[in-house]
Design an enzyme around this catalytic site. Structure first.
Site, short mmCIF file in Angstrom:
data_model
loop_
_atom_site.label_atom_id
_atom_site.label_comp_id
_atom_site.label_asym_id
_atom_site.label_seq_id
_atom_site.Cartn_x
_atom_site.Cartn_y
_atom_site.Cartn_z
N ASP A 331 11.34 6.14 18.49
CA ASP A 331 10.90 6.83 19.89
C ASP A 331 10.09 5.95 20.38
OD1 ASP A 331 10.76 8.54 21.61
OD2 ASP A 331 9.82 10.01 20.69
N ASP A 577 8.07 11.19 14.04
CA ASP A 577 6.90 11.84 13.61
C ASP A 577 7.17 13.32 13.88
OD1 ASP A 577 7.06 12.22 16.46
OD2 ASP A 577 5.07 11.05 16.87
N ASP A 581 12.93 14.66 13.31
CA ASP A 581 13.05 13.45 12.80
C ASP A 581 13.16 13.52 11.31
OD1 ASP A 581 12.75 12.17 15.33
OD2 ASP A 581 10.50 12.08 15.07
N ASN A 645 15.70 -25.41 -21.45
CA ASN A 645 15.00 -25.56 -22.69
C ASN A 645 16.26 -25.03 -23.65
OD1 ASN A 645 12.75 -26.20 -21.49
ND2 ASN A 645 11.84 -24.22 -21.72
N ASN A 670 6.19 -20.13 -24.39
CA ASN A 670 6.57 -18.86 -23.40
C ASN A 670 5.25 -17.94 -22.88
OD1 ASN A 670 9.22 -19.59 -23.14
ND2 ASN A 670 9.58 -18.00 -24.78
N ASP A 674 4.24 -18.08 -18.90
CA ASP A 674 4.56 -16.93 -18.37
C ASP A 674 2.67 -16.58 -17.96
OD1 ASP A 674 6.99 -16.46 -18.06
OD2 ASP A 674 6.94 -15.53 -20.12
#
Length: 861
Positions: A331, A577, A581, A645, A670, A674
C-alpha cells in the site's frame, strides 16, 4: 466475587441480552477494575497457550536429519568392530552439528517467544463505566467489548448492541461468506457454531460495529477447543524444499559409493573390516555434515542483525524467502507517505471553502473518544476531530438515530440524524460511490475533483438528503498524507536489488499515479478493481507485467492478484497492515506486516516491521540474500572438495598396498575442516552476489562439483607421487603427507570459491573466516608432531615436505582461480530473469563490477 463458568455460548445466544448480563453479574457499564482482576485470577489469561517449544522437541528435529542418520550408522559400525577412535570422531562431528543447530534454534525459539510477548494485541473494553484499552489476554467473562471493522473478535461474545455487523467466520466454520449478526436472542441453528447473536473468538469483523459481553475466554472458547485438537505445521518453503532435496541427493550418492569402494579394497586383499570402515569414512566425508548447522547459524545471525534494525522475524526460514522476492506489493499509506492523515479543508460542490461541509463530516463520523478523550477509529474521521475547527458546539442539537458503518464493499458511511428537529440522512465516502447516490453532480464538482486528484490530494465526498438513495452533493473534505523523505531512496535501493515494487491500494488511481510520480517511481500501467473483476486469470496474468498500480481493489482482488503473480514464477512479498490484507499476507510467499497493524494482519505475517519503512525492508532483502550466498559457499566448497577426496582415495586404492588414509584420519580431516567453516555465516558478501534473488540449483552445484573436484584430485595424485618417489614414504608417513596436503587445499580453497572476484585484491574475506581457515591448517599440520600422532597413526613429516606442499597449494589455488573464471563465463546458473533497471542504475552497476564479473552470470545458484 467469583462467578460460575457454566454459561454455554449456545445458551447465551438463546437468552435476551439483559438475562445474559445478569447471569454474568455485569452491566453495560462493564466490570470494575477490581472485579476484572479477581476474575482474571479465577479464569486465567485469555490465551490459547504461549509460543513455547521444549528443548526435547528441538533436539528431536535435529536428529531427524538424513545426514546425521548416515553418521550414526558409521559410528555404530565403528563401535561394533572396536574402532573406538573412529567412533569418537564421528560422534564429535555429529555432536558439533547437532549442538550448533540445537543452540541456535533454541535461541531462535526464545526470540520467537519474546516476539509473541512483544507484539501486544489490545482491545477497547468498558470498565468502571469508561472505555479503556486492555491487552486481550486480560479479558474475562463479563467484560463489555467494543468491536469495529477490522477487529479480530478477542473472545466468545454475546452481542448486546449491533449495527449492521458481519463477521468472517472462515477460521472457525470454514465458510467463506461473511455472517450477519444481531443483538436479538436467536435459537441455535443446525451447527453448534451457527449463533447469529454471538461473535466467535478468532473471527474477523467485516462490516458494521457492535458491543458484546465476554462469555468464554482462552481454551474454553470455541476457537480454543478447535486449536487444542489441531496443530497445523507451517508449509514448507522453497528454501526448505531445496535444502531437503539436496541433503537427500547427497545421501543417495554416498550410499551408492560405499559398495564399489568397499569391493575395490576387498578385491585387492585388504582386511574386510578396514575396507568397510574406509568406505564408510569416504561416504561420510562426501557429505557436508555441518550444512544444517551452517544454515541455522546463518539464519540466527541474520535474525539478530535484523532485530537490531527493528525487523522481527516470526519464523527463521522466512529470512531466506524474503531475500528471494522479485515482486513486492505494498500500500502507499505509511510506506511511500508518512501515514499521518491531516485534514486540509472542506469545500462545497464548486470548490469554495465551506464550514458547513466540515460540520456534516463531523456528524457523519465513526470515531469514538477513549478514556483519555482521544479520538480512535477510522484515520480520516480521527483527522476531522483533531482539526482546529472541530468545536463541541458544532454538534449541538444533533441526535444520531442510526448508522451504517463504512465497509470495503459500500465504500461509504451513512448516518441518520435529528438535526435541530429536522431528520436528515448524511453519507460520506469515496467520491464515485457518493456520486452514484446523488440526483445530480455539477460538472464544476467533477472538474474540481479531477484537479484535486491530479494534485495528489485525498478527497472524501459528502452528501445529504431525506434518503440514502436520493442525495444532494454538499461538497468535499480534503486530506493529505505527506510523502516520506526517504521514500524515493528506499525505492531506488529495492530497484537495485532487482525487486519490482507495485502499489496495490483501495484509493483512487489518479492519486496513486501522482504519488508514484512524486517519488520517482515509473508507472508502466494501472488496473482498477472493476477491470480486474472482468478479467479471467489468464488475462490478468498477461496484464500483470505491464501494471504498476492496482487501485480501488477489494481484499479478494488483492489476494487474486498475488496468486496470479506467483503463478507467473515470481516470488511475491506483500506488505499490509489491515484486516483486509490478512488473506493476501497468507497467500504471498512472504507476508510482511508492521507493529501498528491490526491483530489479524500481524498474525498472518511472517515478518513484522517495527517501523513501516521500505528502507528497512530493503535491509531485510539484502540480509536474506547474504545468508543464502554464504550458505552456497559452504555447499560448493564442501561438495567439490569432498568429491575430489573421494575420487583420489578410490584411485589410490588401485596401486597402493595400504589405505591412502585411514577411516579415523578421514574423519579427523572432516572434523577440522568443518569446524573452520562454521564461521562462513560471518563472511563478507560481494555486492553483485546480492543484486538479484537466488535459488537452489542442483544442476549448477553438480556441474561445479564435477569440475572442481578432479582439480583437487590432480594435486592429491601429485602428493602421492612426491611421497612415494621423493620421500619413499611408508604407510604412516604417506598418510600424514596426504592428510596435511588435503586439509590445506580443501580448507584454503574457500578464499577462491567464496567470491567471483579476484580473492583478497578485489574481495576480502571476513576476519573470522580467514582466521579460522588458516588456524585449521596450522593445527592440522602440527598433529603429526604432537603426542596425538601415534593415536591417529601419523608420523612426523620432513621439513622440506612443507615447502613442497606450500608450492602445490599456491599452484592449486591459482589453477582453481582460472577454472572459476572460465566456469562462470561458460556455465550459467538457472534462476529468475533480472528486472530491467533504469539506465542510470545500469551505469552504476557496470562501474561497480570488475572485468570478469561482467562476463559471469549473476548469482542464481
Amino acid at each position: 466475587m467469583s462467578i460460575s463458568s457454566s454459561l454455554e455460548l449456545s445458551e447465551a445466544g438463546r437468552l435476551p441480552a439483559a438475562d445474559v448480563m445478569a447471569r454474568l453479574e455485569t452491566s453495560p457499564a462493564g466490570l470494575s477494575t477490581a472485579e476484572a482482576s479477581a476474575r482474571l485470577r479465577q479464569f486465567g489469561p485469555n490465551s490459547l497457550g504461549t509460543h513455547r517449544t521444549t528443548a526435547l522437541e528441538i533436539l528431536l528435529r535435529q536428529l531427524r536429519n538424513p545426514l546425521l542418520i548416515l553418521l550414526a550408522g558409521a559410528a555404530a559400525v565403528s563401535f561394533a568392530v572396536s574402532d573406538r577412535t573412529s567412533a569418537l570422531i564421528i560422534l564429535a562431528i555429529s555432536g558439533l552439528s547437532v549442538g550448533l543447530s540445537f543452540a541456535n534454534e533454541f535461541r531462535a525459539e526464545r526470540v520467537a517467544e519474546e516476539l509473541h510477548a512483544r507484539i501486544q494485541h489490545r482491545e477497547l473494553v468498558v470498565r468502571d463505566g469508561t472505555v479503556h484499552q486492555v491487552d486481550v489476554t486480560d479479558l474475562v467473562p463479563g467484560d463489555v467489548v467494543l468491536l469495529d471493522v477490522g477487529d479480530v473478535v478477542p473472545a466468545d461474545l454475546r452481542l448486546i448492541e449491533s449495527a449492521a455487523m458481519e463477521c468472517d467466520e472462515a477460521v472457525v466454520t470454514g465458510e467463506s461468506m461473511p455472517v450477519a449478526k444481531t443483538d436479538a436472542a436467536t435459537p441455535a441453528g443446525d451447527s453448534p457454531l451457527d449463533l447469529p447473536s454471538c461473535a466467535l473468538m478468532g473471527t474477523v469483523v467485516k462490516a458494521g460495529r457492535a458491543r458484546g459481553v465476554v462469555i468464554r475466554t482462552g481454551r474454553a472458547s470455541s476457537f480454543g477447543k478447535i486449536a487444542a485438537q489441531i496443530r497445523r505445521a507451517p508449509a514448507e518453503t522453497a528454501f526448505e524444499t531445496g535444502l531437503r532435496d539436496f541433503s537427500l541427493l547427497l545421501v543417495k550418492v554416498t550410499a551408492v559409493l560405499v559398495v564399489p569402494i568397499f569391493l575395490l579394497n576387498a578385491v585387492f586383499g585388504r582386511p574386510v573390516l578396514d575396507s568397510l570402515l574406509f568406505a564408510l569414512a569416504i561416504a561420510v566425508g562426501m557429505t557436508p555434515q555441518l550444512l544444517p548447522a551452517v544454515v541455522t547459524v546463518s539464519l540466527s545471525f541474520g535474525a539478530r542483525k535484523l532485530a537490531a534494525r527493528r525487523v522481527l522475524v516470526k519464523r527463521l526460514i522466512s529470512i531466506e524467502d524474503l531475500g528471494n522476492i522479485t515482486v513486492l506489493f505494498t500500500d502507499k499509506t505509511g510506506t511511500l507517505t508518512e501515514g499521518a492523515i491531516n485534514f486540509v479543508s472542506g469545500v462545497d460542490a464548486s470548490g469554495n471553502p465551506s464550514a458547513a461541509v466540515f460540520r456534516l463530516g463531523l456528524i457523519c463520523n465513526s470515531a469514538e473518544l477513549d478514556d483519555k478523550g482521544q479520538p480512535k477509529g477510522n484515520p480520516l474521521d480521527v483527522a476531522l476531530w483533531q482539526a482546529p475547527q472541530a468545536k463541541p458546539d458544532l454538534l449541538q442539537g444533533v441526535k444520531r438515530l442510526s448508522m451504517v458503518p463504512f465497509d470495503y464493499e459500500r465504500q461509504r458511511i451513512t448516518v441518520t440524524v435529528d438535526d435541530s428537529s429536522q431528520r436528515r440522512v448524511i453519507t460520506k465516502g469515496a467520491p464515485e460511490a457518493i456520486f452514484e447516490r446523488c440526483r445530480d453532480v455539477p460538472q464544476a464538482a467533477r472538474d474540481w475533483l479531477g484537479a484535486a486528484f491530479d494534485a495528489g490530494q485525498r478527497v472524501v465526498a459528502v452528501a445529504s438528503g431525506s434518503a440514502e438513495e436520493e442525495m444532494q452533493l454538499d461538497g468535499f473534505l480534503v486530506f493529505n498524507d505527506p510523502l516520506k523523505d526517504d521514500a524515493a531512496q528506499s525505492l531506488e535501493r529495492l530497484a537495485q536489488l532487482a525487486v519490482e515494487v507495485k502499489v496495490i491500494t483501495g484509493d483512487n488511481d489518479r492519486v496513486a499515479r501522482r504519488l508514484c510520480s512524486d517519488v520517482g517511481m515509473p508507472v508502466k500501467g494501472v488496473l482498477v478493481g472493476s477491470q480486474i473483476e472482468s478479467m479471467d486469470d489468464k488475462a490478468l496474468g498477461a496484464a500483470l507485467p505491464q501494471t504498476t498500480i492496482f487501485s480501488r481493489v477489494t481484499p479478494e482482488q488483492k489476494s487474486r492478484v498475488i496468486r496470479v503473480q506467483r503463478s507467473l514464477g515470481s516470488d511475491v512479498g506483500f506488505l499490509g497492515d489491515g484486516v483486509n490484507d490478512a488473506v493476501a499476507l497468507h497467500d504471498a510467499d512472504v507476508g510482511i506486516s508492521v507493529d501498528s497493524a491490526t491483530d489479524v494482519a500481524k498474525d498472518a505475517a511472517d515478518i513484522v516491521l517495527l517501523d513501516k519503512d521500505l528502507g528497512i525492508l530493503a535491509d531485510g532483502v539484502l540480509e536474506g540474500r547474504q545468508i543464502f550466498s554464504n550458505t552456497i559457499k559452504y555447499v560448493l566448497m564442501g561438495t567439490s572438495s569432498n568429491f575430489g577426496n573421494m575420487f583420489s582415495a578410490a584411485g589410490a586404492s588401485l596401486f597402493l598396498p595400504f589405505l591412502p588414509m585411514s577411516a579415523t584420519q578421514i574423519l579427523l580431516l572432516n572434523l577440522l575442516y568443518d569446524t573452520s567453516e562454521i564461521s562462513i555465516p560471518t563472511d563478507r558478501v560481494d555486492p553483485e552476489m546480492v543484486q538479484r534473488p537466488a535459488h537452489w540449483d542442483i544442476g549448477f552445484i553438480r556441474r561445479f562439483m564435477v569440475l572442481f573436484g578432479p582439480i583437487s584430485s590432480v594435486f592429491d595424485f601429485a602428493t602421492f607421487g612426491v611421497m612415494l618417489l621423493i620421500f619413499h614414504a611408508h604407510e604412516h608417513l604417506f598418510q600424514s603427507g596426504w592428510f596435511v596436503e588435503s586439509l590445506a587445499t580443501q580448507t584454503l580453497v574457500i578464499f577462491v570459491i567464496r567470491t567471483r572476484r579476484v580473492p583478497f585484491l578485489r574481495s576480502r574475506p571476513g576476519t573470522l573466516l580467514a582466521a579460522a581457515s588458516i588456524g585449521c591448517v596450522v593445527v592440522g599440520a602440527s598433529i603429526p608432531f604432537s603426542p596425538l600422532a601415534g593415536w591417529f597413526g601419523f608420523s612426523p613429516l620432513p621439513p622440506f615436505y612443507f615447502l613442497v606442499v606450500g608450492l602445490m597449494v599456491i599452484v592449486y589455488l591459482a589453477l582453481a582461480e582460472l577454472a572459476k573464471v572460465l566456469f562462470y563465463r561458460w556455465v550459467k546458473p538457472e534462476g529468475p530473469v533480472s528486472i530491467e533497471l533504469p539506465e542510470h542504475q545500469r551505469r552504476v552497476h557496470r562501474l561497480q563490477t570488475n572485468w570478469w564479473t561482467r562476463r559471469a552470470a549473476p548469482s542464481g545458484v
